[in-house]
Design an enzyme around this catalytic site. Structure first.
Site, short mmCIF file in Angstrom:
data_model
loop_
_atom_site.label_atom_id
_atom_site.label_comp_id
_atom_site.label_asym_id
_atom_site.label_seq_id
_atom_site.Cartn_x
_atom_site.Cartn_y
_atom_site.Cartn_z
N PHE A 2 0.93 -1.30 -0.15
CA PHE A 2 -0.09 0.34 0.05
C PHE A 2 0.97 1.23 0.02
O PHE A 2 0.39 2.36 -0.42
CB PHE A 2 -0.86 0.06 1.37
CG PHE A 2 -0.27 0.45 2.46
CD1 PHE A 2 -0.05 1.74 2.72
CD2 PHE A 2 0.32 -0.49 3.38
CE1 PHE A 2 0.58 2.23 3.99
CE2 PHE A 2 0.88 -0.15 4.51
CZ PHE A 2 1.15 1.28 4.94
N GLU A 53 -4.77 -3.76 -1.73
CA GLU A 53 -6.29 -3.37 -1.53
C GLU A 53 -6.72 -2.41 -0.69
O GLU A 53 -7.95 -1.70 -0.91
CB GLU A 53 -7.30 -4.75 -1.29
CG GLU A 53 -6.85 -5.06 0.12
CD GLU A 53 -5.76 -6.12 0.46
OE1 GLU A 53 -4.72 -5.94 -0.41
OE2 GLU A 53 -5.61 -6.75 1.52
N SER A 76 5.73 -6.81 4.07
CA SER A 76 6.38 -7.26 5.28
C SER A 76 7.07 -8.48 5.22
O SER A 76 6.67 -9.21 4.43
CB SER A 76 5.30 -7.18 6.60
OG SER A 76 4.39 -8.45 6.28
N CYS A 85 9.54 1.61 3.66
CA CYS A 85 10.47 0.52 3.85
C CYS A 85 11.88 1.15 4.04
O CYS A 85 12.88 0.54 4.38
CB CYS A 85 10.51 -0.68 3.01
SG CYS A 85 11.20 -0.29 1.29
N GLU A 127 9.65 -3.31 13.15
CA GLU A 127 9.23 -2.07 12.20
C GLU A 127 8.19 -1.45 12.67
O GLU A 127 6.99 -2.04 12.38
CB GLU A 127 9.27 -2.78 10.94
CG GLU A 127 9.15 -1.79 9.59
CD GLU A 127 9.19 -2.20 8.58
OE1 GLU A 127 8.72 -3.49 8.14
OE2 GLU A 127 9.36 -1.50 7.27
#
Lengths: 498, 498, 498, 498
Positions: free
Chosen positions: C148, C175, C225, C280, C382
């Site tokens: 996303f 989504e 992830s 990220c 994270e």
């Protein structure tokens, strides 16, 4: 007296009408003679190369390469003999000759990768059903003309790569110290090289001009001084040949105030005085940024230079040896004299150095000149002797402007701890080989060697990847296999992919 | 009458003391004039390029590249206008001009990949704690001198790549048909190019010689005839510049007995007569292996050539147009005359062709000469006209010997279905661009263009990967960051990796 | 309410049995719906890709590339619309969305170089009369599954390169914010892409699992992830597919005492809080070497963070927007709570931030935690939110040990002026993307993106040169054309070059 | 009885709790034993590799490479001993073992080019003042698992390249014939390899599973059968490792009607029966296009197969030797039986072959089956024995469809003189290694080896350029040296080049 002759078609050729003496520069005595090839002898060498070419170009690259693997072994096994020959004729101390040889062997190692290096580029479907690829084919007969200061290393920059690419080679080494060069050429034959693939002719301008004018010679590689490099480049081009001609240098080190001074002094000593400064990558000028660092540098160098030892090649304790000829020694002394007259401060004076046991040798001691200025003759010229000159400036920009104003652009370096200074310098300086805390930035064999400005004429540098490109000719093939059933209409337009 | 001037520092310069007429070769009328630059004008262009260089070399490659992406769009949007300009001054039919433009655009597309193409080689740990890498930096001011036959494509071989590499360019196009060249140079400015990065001067020998002698010009790319290429190469080298000079050609097709004849005839028509044969890759000689295939070929060509139409550029139904000048037309006719005198058979005669509506144009019709032999003048020379010559031999070896004996080595092709014949031919033939069932083996833009023997002087070919290397200068950096705590001993030997 | 559907075989498919709400995270309201593909819908997409493959793999690379050139133009022309769609569904401020798009376009630009990138390696004469070459052919149907946080950029890392290499693609975007992704997929069709070459399916685990198990899918690229990346990698491999799966990160910056602090603070703000830290490559930990620099840093950050503005995507004055979901907001707040409980000092507290006009949005303010220690949960995980944590250490070695002990190895950077520190760090740190004074070291599009350790599973990184290799299959051809006259004896041994 | 043990940390380890017999397959007698490593022994080997890694990764590549140069010399000097060891345990005839060794040495030669192969990509100015480059760093500990059929060559595909790239290696060779593998591992130590860089453990599934599950092992290379390859690939991936797993094959040759039949027959004999067909590149199916060529082929093969000799490894006059085990012999005979039952015609029958002096050896004679059809079990399976099957089809398209329908895609070849057939075939066939008139298209060491479909799992092929990429990890560094005087504003957007 030994006569150093030629190697043509795999045979030693010692017949010579003209000869010249080869001196031991540490003793000042002529101990050997070298044959000077007549035009006809050079033409024989070219003919031998031409004759060997068809079979050699058809030998698969991996087979050519295997001879280089064996050549490397033989060079290593014969290292002592090679270093002795270098020492007797050039005067280089044995540990320095071993360094030269090792650097040369690295080029042989690189040449062992030829099957990879010779890969062409292949494109499937450049158009419908059409493929295209480029191959790198050998040129034919190519020539190399090499200088006295590296009688083994510089020839090894050239012929191993030229030969694994499929060419046949005619080498004309320096007539000052051809003995080691001839010896390694013979080792390559012992490694299995077919006769005629590598030929060696000794000689002078007559030999050089024959190579430059003969239409069978496709390419010329040269390393030497700038005036000769220019002549070689222009003459080769006027004869339609490809050419790479490497010339002179004046390599500056910038010493920044934040530099690690111990490290700088230590590495400068070797870079300035190693091999008596007779290296095209010798570091001959230090540009100190600020008087503080300049004063500290001069003080430490004066101290460190005390311990340097000169003498005969085979004594390992010596740091460096004599200059190549009496004439060259006089020229170097003349440069020190003129610098002194023009206002430089002679901090350490190598004129009149004593070398017990070698009283007649062509020695000049390590010399340090401070407060040199850009107008002095000693600064404009390439001295090619053990003379280090210090110039004082007040900023990095000023130091860089000085370097960029000089006619040569071979090597340079900066001493600093600062990442920004290093990046700014390396990005902008108009010099081909740049060191960051590395005073002698000679590229390793898998990169390429070349200066900018009047230090190199041509577009491809020596050895490494550029060497491969220089010694090969691109051929591009476009292929289409028509279907028999397909009738195609004529194309009058420039064909493009619709 | 329109005056075609210069483009210097981003500005049109139409002042001209000397001018020359630009003809529409289809009508035979001079409809425009071109300014011929004086030495001082060329020097202004060089100065503008020099002034633009520092900022341009500092512009990141990806930003330079984005201008090329926009340039491609503009070339596509203005295709019609460009083709019209080519047609008016060169005479090329609009579909052929579109082909030329498309091939040129492909070089712009290739230049859009500059960030990839400019990557240097990086080696971590060439020695303990020492890294080394090579960068490819721009040269500075570089020049291109281009021929009349491709007023758009050949300039696009040069300046897009030179410019994305960070150089500034001075272009001297042909004075015969400079209109389209000037127009695309302006489009590049519309795409966002800063002033001075691309400059265009029209002119003659005075302009060329200024470019060759000015020390600010670092490199010269040339495409034209062999005598001029030799002059350019020798003069540039004598002035210390790098140079690539592409010259003439005599491109042979070998027709093997197993060839697909329909396909061969169709593709030969376009390759021989397209653009009136005024292409350095035009196919001008067919070497037929065996009389059977020769007879069949001649019969089919005679038939097929009947349908060819000559005329004005904007009529799409035309196959090809006029020659570039009246003098050149006379020269081509002279070659047909001489071949006939020396014994060739004129199977189809293009002399005296009629071109209704273009009676004063410089037309020669498609001509087929059979039973040509290697001694004939028409065979030795590059005719650069719509003349196809047939030579008959009895074997592939004989055909290849013929090709290898010719002074030129630009392009060649073979028609066959046999894999072995194709491989044998492409491996051995002494020609730089080889086609297998492809009569016009012009490499695509991502390969490089160049002939062998007297068709190219220099070591790097034009455009493609070689173009990148030609327009950049290798800089090799060796870096070591000393630990402060580490005291190192001086090295007097040639440094090597222990 | 808008329903965001699929794009299969070039057609929009809006039929959906299952749907899910798409929120505007700044308002907290569901304003659109997204269809969730059933297994059969995904299989239709795969079938469409499979059907399109034969013609697409036969389309010459340069023709495929031209569609990418047009795609780039369309992306630029539609930038405003794309950024609006990103903002509405992701919450990213318009200037940040423009940055994302630009980075994505750079991958399209790189893909425009496909003809160069797809070149194979050609070797003439690997043995007598034997040639060999490698080609890089497309795989067939390949899939991408994207996160996303970059609904435009990450898909553009994948499908342009896969497609110019000749593959057909099935993309399953996040989504959460599929609108912009669908829009650019449509633009590619407008640019001329044939139907079926790119297909997009929206969905959840059912769609993902279908892609992972279907034997027609040859390769899977994933970004998300680490737990999911591991699942994807293992499942794809168990189904025999090639896979690259990029996972999570915990990116540390080391702040050395000699760093330029102003520069560091300025660049850290953006790297830590830009896009709410949902990157990220977000910089989420500063490791300060010495308390002096730590204190100075914290003081300046506290000051600088005061000026940061949160809010709705279309107001350019905002610095960053909301988090993606209410659940994720709660999770981030939970991490701040836990850090506080475990002893960290909350210097700036973003919990309970007020965002007038967006009271229901999923906002967390910029948060600064000092004196964090490696055992804390907030350090191990994270966070993916606007939370910057400071750890204090006493040496570079200690800082590096900390980084190497963390499970992730995506990105890291060092702030220093010292060349040695930078080299030591970049050489040794076990992290795939390293910045030196660059806090967000995302490689440019012509290099490749990838972390080490548990940040990436697979051997080839994303996009750039590795992307080309990932999306192609090597085929090596060895060819020999026998002479008819040559009879050869059988070879029972392993064939080698004699 | 000799016990073949392990080599861990540079030391022979002969302690073994579990052992297994090693047979001489020509005599059928167990003459040696091999130790089967327990989990703890494998873990010791991994630990030794891990311990050696830090110093080895810091050793400059050129120093690593020099050990490979010496290794090549030692392999050549010890060739006789190596071939004897292969023969004793595998049964391969000495000339075939010499071929295997030579192919292995070629991989060592390729590894000698590591300094060139490890070059990263360097980009100056990816943004203003920002540079970026990629390096290829070693992974750490990597493992290789190799098959019985090439006990020397396949290990040499792996560890030389892995090691020169800076990795430490754990090799598990086949427990059937580990003697030669161990011997060459020792030679590498004699060449100067530091202890722990290469470790060898013998063993079975316990050893394999230890390597697959240990988190210290970063990558696994495997060559063996497809079911095991699938297991290795899935298990390695489930443990987060990179993996390349090469499996089985069924290699077809297409015989076109225009083929040079003498050449085809001669080369087929060696490709089908050499090494008893126990090669993953063995040619086991001929697809004859048309009954005419099929009939001629079968007639000539029947004749030529008469002269084939089987026997003991050290007799040079033998053509091939026994199969590896009694079980495998029974399996091969079973395939011939089943083919006969299912309707194939046994033209030459190798069942019950007599081998005087080796009556107990595991021999099957060369067998030719005609009129095989795709449904037969003997066609679906990889037989791995001296059995050549002929299938008859009526067109090239039909032949290609057959190949593409088979589960394996390792190697294939076509016999033809026709350029179009060769191009059509090599372009489209779904097989990784393609020969044109070359029946065993094993790529040379400077290309890479790998099949398609279920013959290889992973994305990078074995050895050659892909080997370098597999054994290295990309690290991308982005560097900027800020000017102290420059204050920069924070960037909250995704950073792009403005």
């Amino acid at each position: 007296m030994t006569l150093i002759g030629h190697l043509i078609g795999g045979e030693r050729r010692n017949d010579a009408t003209r000869t010249q003496e080869v001196f031991n520069p540490a003793t000042g005595r002529a101990e050997k003679q070298v044959a000077l090839a007549a035009k006809s002898t050079v033409e024989e060498a070219i003919a031998a190369a031409q004759a060997a070419f068809p079979a050699w170009r058809d030998t698969p690259p991996i087979k050519r390469t295997r001879i280089m693997f064996r050549f490397k072994e033989l060079l290593e096994q014969n290292a002592e003999r090679i270093c002795q020959l270098i020492g007797e004729e050039h005067g280089k101390i044995v540990h320095d000759a071993a360094g030269e040889l090792q650097r040369g062997i690295e080029n042989v190692e690189y040449a062992c990768g030829a099957p990879q290096l010779l890969k062409g580029e292949h494109s499937r479907s450049v158009g419908p059903g059409i493929d295209s690829w480029s191959e790198f084919q050998p040129l034919g007969v190519v020539a190399g003309i090499t200088p006295f200061n590296f009688p083994v290393m510089v020839p090894l920059w050239m012929f191993p790569m030229a030969i694994v690419c499929g060419n046949c080679f005619v080498l004309k080494p320096s007539e000052r110290d051809p003995g080691a060069t001839l010896f390694i050429a013979e080792l390559l034959h012992e490694a299995g090289l077919p006769p005629g693939v590598l030929n060696l002719v000794n000689g002078d301008k007559e030999a050089v001009d024959t190579l430059l004018h003969d239409p069978r010679v496709q390419a010329v590689s040269f390393v030497g001084s700038t005036p000769i490099a220019e002549y070689i480049y222009a003459t080769a081009a006027a004869n339609g040949k490809r050419c790479q001609a490497l010339g002179g240098a004046k390599n500056h080190a910038i010493l920044m105030p934040d530099a690690d001074l111990d490290n700088a002094v230590n590495s400068l000593l070797g870079a300035a005085f190693g091999s008596s400064g007779e290296r095209c990558m010798a570091l001959s000028v230090v540009v100190a940024v600020g008087d503080a660092v300049a004063d500290a540098l001069v003080a430490r160098l004066r101290e460190a230079m005390r311990g340097l030892k000169l003498g005969i090649h085979h004594e390992r304790g010596n740091d460096f040896g004599p200059l190549i000829t009496r004439q060259h020694k006089d020229r170097v002394v003349g440069h020190i004299d003129s610098a002194e007259r023009q206002g430089a401060q002679v901090v350490v004076d190598g004129r009149g150095v004593r070398t017990p046991g070698c009283e007649e040798g062509f020695f000049v001691g390590a010399t340090l000149l401070d407060r040199v200025s850009p107008e002095m003759d000693s600064y404009r010229a390439e001295i090619f002797g053990p003379v280090l000159q210090v110039i004082r400036v007040s900023s990095l920009e000023e130091a860089m402007a000085l370097i960029d104003a000089h006619e040569y652009g071979n090597g340079t370096c900066i001493y600093t701890r600062d990442g920004e200074a290093a990046r700014y310098f390396s990005d902008r300086i108009q010099v081909g080989m740049v060191g960051i805390n590395v005073p002698l930035p000679v590229p390793v064999a898998y990169h390429s060697f070349g200066g900018w400005k009047r230090s190199l004429f041509g577009d491809l540098h020596a050895y490494g990847p550029d060497g491969v490109r220089f010694y090969t000719r691109r051929k591009t093939i476009t292929q289409r296999w028509p279907s028999a059933s397909l009738r195609e209409s004529a194309e009058f337009s420039m064909p493009t992919l619709k």
